[in-house]
Design an enzyme around this catalytic site. Structure first.
Site, PDB file in Angstrom:
ATOM      1  N   ASP A   1      -0.739  -3.765  -1.183  1.00  0.00           N
ATOM      2  CA  ASP A   1       0.551  -3.884  -0.397  1.00  0.00           C
ATOM      3  C   ASP A   1       1.345  -4.733  -0.750  1.00  0.00           C
ATOM      4  O   ASP A   1       1.282  -5.518  -1.768  1.00  0.00           O
ATOM      5  CB  ASP A   1      -0.102  -3.795   1.074  1.00  0.00           C
ATOM      6  CG  ASP A   1      -0.747  -5.006   1.289  1.00  0.00           C
ATOM      7  OD1 ASP A   1      -0.426  -6.215   0.580  1.00  0.00           O
ATOM      8  OD2 ASP A   1      -1.561  -5.220   2.243  1.00  0.00           O
ATOM      9  N   ALA A   2       2.353  -4.867  -0.012  1.00  0.00           N
ATOM     10  CA  ALA A   2       3.458  -5.740  -0.630  1.00  0.00           C
ATOM     11  C   ALA A   2       3.171  -7.335  -0.565  1.00  0.00           C
ATOM     12  O   ALA A   2       3.652  -8.012  -1.259  1.00  0.00           O
ATOM     13  CB  ALA A   2       4.843  -5.666   0.213  1.00  0.00           C
TER      14      ALA A   2
END
Length: 191
Positions: free
Chosen positions: A47-48
């Site tokens: 994820d980011a």
């Protein structure tokens, strides 16, 4: 027959593990780091907010193999608070997390306290320092990959994740790659 191409990347914080952003939010994409060939896909997303080792390939079969439970993934995780040996034992035996709106018990994994903080470059977005309470580091190795699983696991035992870095997939290690570095690899052996 077309020859597949493979890459490893040290994904930086703030990037999403894809090449197209279908959302209206502004997100940084992998294509900003390197000119990848058409058909390249990220294998096992980060994820980011997560960093670390990410595989990219044009080979769908290889992608399926790496994402399978046959290949272990190791993460170094900085936690809010000083994790206890009891919490590590809970992680190892499996904890209940939410996944796709249902309760799910994670498969047994390997977890251990890291006595010294790993040496990573400073993240682009600062993490709070010890003035706001102690932190600790653990190594967690899993053979599954549910949505934000490691973050959910550490929260389930009372130690939320502050920083998450994938350091190994199979036998491929992140080692000393600079953040944002991309390497094309000719042999892609994860076993």
């Amino acid at each position: 027959m077309e020859k597949h191409r493979h890459f490893i990347i040290h994904k930086p914080f703030g990037f999403i593990s894809q090449f197209v952003n279908n959302k209206t939010r502004k997100k940084r994409l992998l294509g900003e780091l390197h000119q990848f060939p058409e058909g390249t896909m990220a294998v096992g997303r980060l994820d980011a907010k997560s960093e670390g080792l990410l595989f990219l390939t044009t080979d769908g079969k290889l992608s399926d193999t790496i994402c399978s439970s046959k290949v272990s993934k190791e993460y170094y995780v900085q936690l809010n608070g000083e994790i206890t040996t009891e919490a590590v034992a809970e992680l190892e035996s499996g904890v209940e997390i939410g996944f796709e709106g249902k309760r799910y018990v994670t498969k047994p994994c390997s977890a251990k306290i890291l006595l010294e903080a790993p040496e990573f470059s400073e993240r682009s977005k600062k993490i709070r320092d010890d003035r706001h309470g102690k932190t600790s580091w653990v190594s967690i190795t899993i053979n599954e990959g549910k949505f934000r699983q490691v973050r959910k696991m550490t929260a389930a035992v009372g130690f939320p994740t502050l920083r998450l870095v994938r350091v190994r997939v199979g036998n491929v290690q992140l080692e000393n790659m600079e953040i944002g570095a991309v390497e094309e690899v000719t042999e892609f052996k994860v076993f």
